[in-house]
Design an enzyme around this catalytic site. Structure first.
Site, PDB file in Angstrom:
ATOM      1  N   GLY A  80       0.788  -1.194   0.002  1.00  0.00           N
ATOM      2  CA  GLY A  80       0.069   0.024   0.024  1.00  0.00           C
ATOM      3  C   GLY A  80       0.882   1.044   0.027  1.00  0.00           C
ATOM      4  NE  ARG A 118       2.788 -17.385   0.128  1.00  0.00           N
ATOM      5  CZ  ARG A 118       2.017 -17.477   1.332  1.00  0.00           C
ATOM      6  NH1 ARG A 118       2.469 -16.862   2.173  1.00  0.00           N
ATOM      7  NH2 ARG A 118       0.864 -17.874   1.371  1.00  0.00           N
ATOM      8  N   GLY A 176       6.581  -2.112   3.474  1.00  0.00           N
ATOM      9  CA  GLY A 176       6.158  -2.715   4.689  1.00  0.00           C
ATOM     10  C   GLY A 176       6.427  -4.058   4.784  1.00  0.00           C
ATOM     11  CG  ASP A 177       5.280  -8.119   7.444  1.00  0.00           C
ATOM     12  OD1 ASP A 177       6.156  -8.756   7.496  1.00  0.00           O
ATOM     13  OD2 ASP A 177       4.106  -8.740   7.439  1.00  0.00           O
ATOM     14  CB  THR A 230       3.522   0.615   6.761  1.00  0.00           C
ATOM     15  OG1 THR A 230       2.089   0.522   7.151  1.00  0.00           O
ATOM     16  CG2 THR A 230       4.413   0.159   8.126  1.00  0.00           C
ATOM     17  CB  ILE A 231      -0.181   4.779   6.937  1.00  0.00           C
ATOM     18  CG1 ILE A 231      -1.151   3.523   6.552  1.00  0.00           C
ATOM     19  CG2 ILE A 231       0.237   5.619   5.708  1.00  0.00           C
ATOM     20  CD1 ILE A 231      -2.624   4.103   6.460  1.00  0.00           C
ATOM     21  CG  ASP A 232      -0.816  -0.324   8.501  1.00  0.00           C
ATOM     22  OD1 ASP A 232      -1.713   0.592   8.261  1.00  0.00           O
ATOM     23  OD2 ASP A 232      -0.928  -1.372   7.870  1.00  0.00           O
ATOM     24  CG  ASP A 258       2.089  -3.158  10.913  1.00  0.00           C
ATOM     25  OD1 ASP A 258       2.957  -2.306   9.865  1.00  0.00           O
ATOM     26  OD2 ASP A 258       1.156  -3.798  10.251  1.00  0.00           O
ATOM     27  CG  MET A 304      -6.851   2.036   6.656  1.00  0.00           C
ATOM     28  SD  MET A 304      -6.012   2.363   5.221  1.00  0.00           S
ATOM     29  CE  MET A 304      -7.316   1.585   3.932  1.00  0.00           C
ATOM     30  N   GLY A 305      -4.968   0.591   9.952  1.00  0.00           N
ATOM     31  CA  GLY A 305      -3.756   0.108  10.654  1.00  0.00           C
ATOM     32  C   GLY A 305      -3.509  -1.594  10.906  1.00  0.00           C
ATOM     33  NE  ARG A 306      -0.691  -5.004   7.842  1.00  0.00           N
ATOM     34  CZ  ARG A 306       0.393  -5.676   7.417  1.00  0.00           C
ATOM     35  NH1 ARG A 306       0.086  -6.850   6.627  1.00  0.00           N
ATOM     36  NH2 ARG A 306       1.815  -5.412   7.723  1.00  0.00           N
ATOM     37  NE  ARG A 309     -26.632   9.163  10.931  1.00  0.00           N
ATOM     38  CZ  ARG A 309     -27.505   8.743  11.317  1.00  0.00           C
ATOM     39  NH1 ARG A 309     -27.725   8.069  12.209  1.00  0.00           N
ATOM     40  NH2 ARG A 309     -28.783   9.721  11.040  1.00  0.00           N
ATOM     41  CG  LEU A 333     -10.202   9.794   2.776  1.00  0.00           C
ATOM     42  CD1 LEU A 333     -11.565  10.353   3.483  1.00  0.00           C
ATOM     43  CD2 LEU A 333      -9.945  11.026   1.807  1.00  0.00           C
ATOM     44  NE  ARG A 369      -2.576   3.120   1.163  1.00  0.00           N
ATOM     45  CZ  ARG A 369      -3.273   1.912   0.561  1.00  0.00           C
ATOM     46  NH1 ARG A 369      -3.579   1.203   1.640  1.00  0.00           N
ATOM     47  NH2 ARG A 369      -3.526   1.660  -0.640  1.00  0.00           N
TER      48      ARG A 369
HETATM   49  O1  F6P Z   1      -1.036  -1.576   5.095  1.00  0.00           O
HETATM   50  C1  F6P Z   1      -1.315  -0.295   4.678  1.00  0.00           C
HETATM   51  C2  F6P Z   1      -2.964  -0.439   4.608  1.00  0.00           C
HETATM   52  O2  F6P Z   1      -3.617   0.909   4.117  1.00  0.00           O
HETATM   53  C3  F6P Z   1      -3.839  -1.083   5.766  1.00  0.00           C
HETATM   54  O3  F6P Z   1      -3.900   0.065   6.986  1.00  0.00           O
HETATM   55  C4  F6P Z   1      -5.102  -1.500   5.203  1.00  0.00           C
HETATM   56  O4  F6P Z   1      -5.540  -2.574   6.040  1.00  0.00           O
HETATM   57  C5  F6P Z   1      -4.571  -2.099   3.940  1.00  0.00           C
HETATM   58  O5  F6P Z   1      -3.370  -1.408   3.620  1.00  0.00           O
HETATM   59  C6  F6P Z   1      -5.574  -1.732   2.736  1.00  0.00           C
HETATM   60  O6  F6P Z   1      -5.065  -2.086   1.645  1.00  0.00           O
HETATM   61  P1  F6P Z   1      -5.909  -2.109   0.311  1.00  0.00           P
HETATM   62  O7  F6P Z   1      -5.171  -0.730  -0.271  1.00  0.00           O
HETATM   63  O8  F6P Z   1      -5.650  -3.013  -0.636  1.00  0.00           O
HETATM   64  O9  F6P Z   1      -7.360  -1.766   0.386  1.00  0.00           O
END
Ligand code: F6P
Length: 366
Positions: free
Chosen positions: A13, A86, A122-123, A145-147, A149, A189-191, A284, A291, A293
């Site tokens: 991402g 893979r 990222g990972d 990564t924005i996450d 992690d 987000m954040g996985r 809500r 957004l 990213r």
């Molecule tokens: O790892 C970055 C991330 O934005 C996560 O926070 C999110 O779960 C994932 O990528 C979303 O991926 P995609 O772009 O496939 O929707």
């Protein structure tokens, strides 16, 4: 072996700061008299060169990187599907199997005369980099990564921008939630890690903050909102990490696919339904999603990205390979990719940020 030509690729991402890293890598490499190339769309430029009219590998000079520090996204393109080690391959019977195309990647790089690869990822991408390094590729990773992690680095680039924007959104939602006496659930987000939720939730004064590291009890969340109600505070902001889940439950997964990470989503809707059912409050949901990213990187992310990019080239020049640049304030270090590959850095429950949230009276759902 002397380096004359390096390549850069961006995988997974996108994250704000990718272009700043690319610029720093290119300018630092040019200064050493090296040639710089960019691979399109992760490894696709190598695996499917025929898909790219201008070629799957493009030259990167000073002109190509001028003015890109502030740009979100990546000028090279990226993909978060099609891990070359893979690679999903459709079979005649309609099923999909995974094939190893790693040696094709190495062959393409060798054919193009590329002496080393700078891999921004990222990972997933860094795990691929580590495997290719064991097969002989000279490679250095840059943690993106924005996450936030990834292990071994205090922070990844992209995280600060995501947190800043999420915080701004939460700030805006306070007023509308209060005006309507509503509960507003904000999913970020954040996985499977709660870094974005925790930092933005704290900075944005969330009332409830749910992260994957702390499975929540819906009754506890509802009690916190009911207690606010009794105290005359009729609105609430509930920040939910996309990987958050109730005690005994699992993260809400929208889709699984061979060769790519699970697609998370729905955590906010689930929490909102639980709150409405248990409190009767109008609720809500706002899903910030992609957004987080986009947009121009913050000054802090730009600086980190430029430092990482320049350090990656200095690392290659100094003979490093199979490593990742990592922030270990005040320095940028080189850490073995083997210590990063396949690992996920979660929010430590003993962290002072968690304690701070509790001290401020934020409900963590536990
Ligand atoms: O790892 C970055 C991330 O934005 C996560 O926070 C999110 O779960 C994932 O990528 C979303 O991926 P995609 O772009 O496939 O929707």
């Amino acid at each position: 072996m002397t380096i004359r030509r390096i390549a850069i690729n961006t995988g997974g991402g996108d994250a704000p700061g990718l272009n700043a890293v690319i610029r720093a890598v290119v300018l630092t490499a040019l200064k050493r008299g090296w040639e710089c190339l960019g691979i399109r769309d992760g490894f696709n430029g190598l695996l499917f060169p025929e898909h790219y009219p201008a070629g799957g590998i493009i030259p990167l000079g000073a002109a190509q990187v001028e003015g890109i520090t502030t740009l979100g996204g990546t000028i090279l393109g990226t993909t978060n599907r099609g891990n070359p080690l893979r690679y999903p391959q459709r079979q005649p019977d309609g099923s999909t199997i995974e094939v190893d195309r790693g040696d094709e990647v190495l062959a393409r790089l060798a054919e193009a005369g590329i002496d080393a690869l700078v891999m921004l990822g990222g990972d997933g991408s860094l795990t691929i980099a580590e495997a290719l390094s064991r097969r002989g590729l000279r490679v250095i990773g840059v943690p993106k990564t924005i996450d936030n992690d990834l292990d071994q680095t205090v922070v990844t680039f992209g995280f600060d921008t995501a947190v800043a924007f999420a915080t701004e959104c939460i700030d805006r939602l306070h007023a509308t939630a209060a005006s309507h006496s509503r509960v507003l659930v904000v999913e970020v987000m954040g996985r499977y890690a709660g870094w974005i939720a925790l930092h933005a939730g704290l900075a944005g004064s969330a009332d409830v903050l749910l992260i994957p590291e702390l499975p929540y009890d819906p009754a506890v969340v509802a009690a916190a909102i009911a207690a606010r109600e009794r105290a005359g505070r009729h609105s609430a902001i509930v920040v939910v990490a996309e990987g958050a889940h109730p005690v005994g439950g699992a993260a809400s997964v929208l889709a699984t696919e061979v060769g790519r990470a699970d697609r998370l989503g729905g955590a906010g809707e689930r929490v909102a339904a639980e709150i409405t059912a248990l409190t009767g409050k109008e609720t809500r949901v706002v899903v910030l999603g992609h957004l987080l990213r986009g947009g121009t990187p913050t000054a802090s992310d730009r600086l980190l990205s430029l430092r990482f990019g320049a350090a990656a080239v200095r690392g290659l020049a100094a003979g490093h390979s199979g490593v990742m640049v990592a922030l270990d304030p005040p320095v940028v270090r080189y850490v073995p990719l083997a210590l990063v590959a396949g690992r996920m850095r979660m929010v430590p429950l003993a962290s002072d940020s968690i304690e701070t949230a509790r001290d401020l009276g934020i409900c963590l759902g536990d």
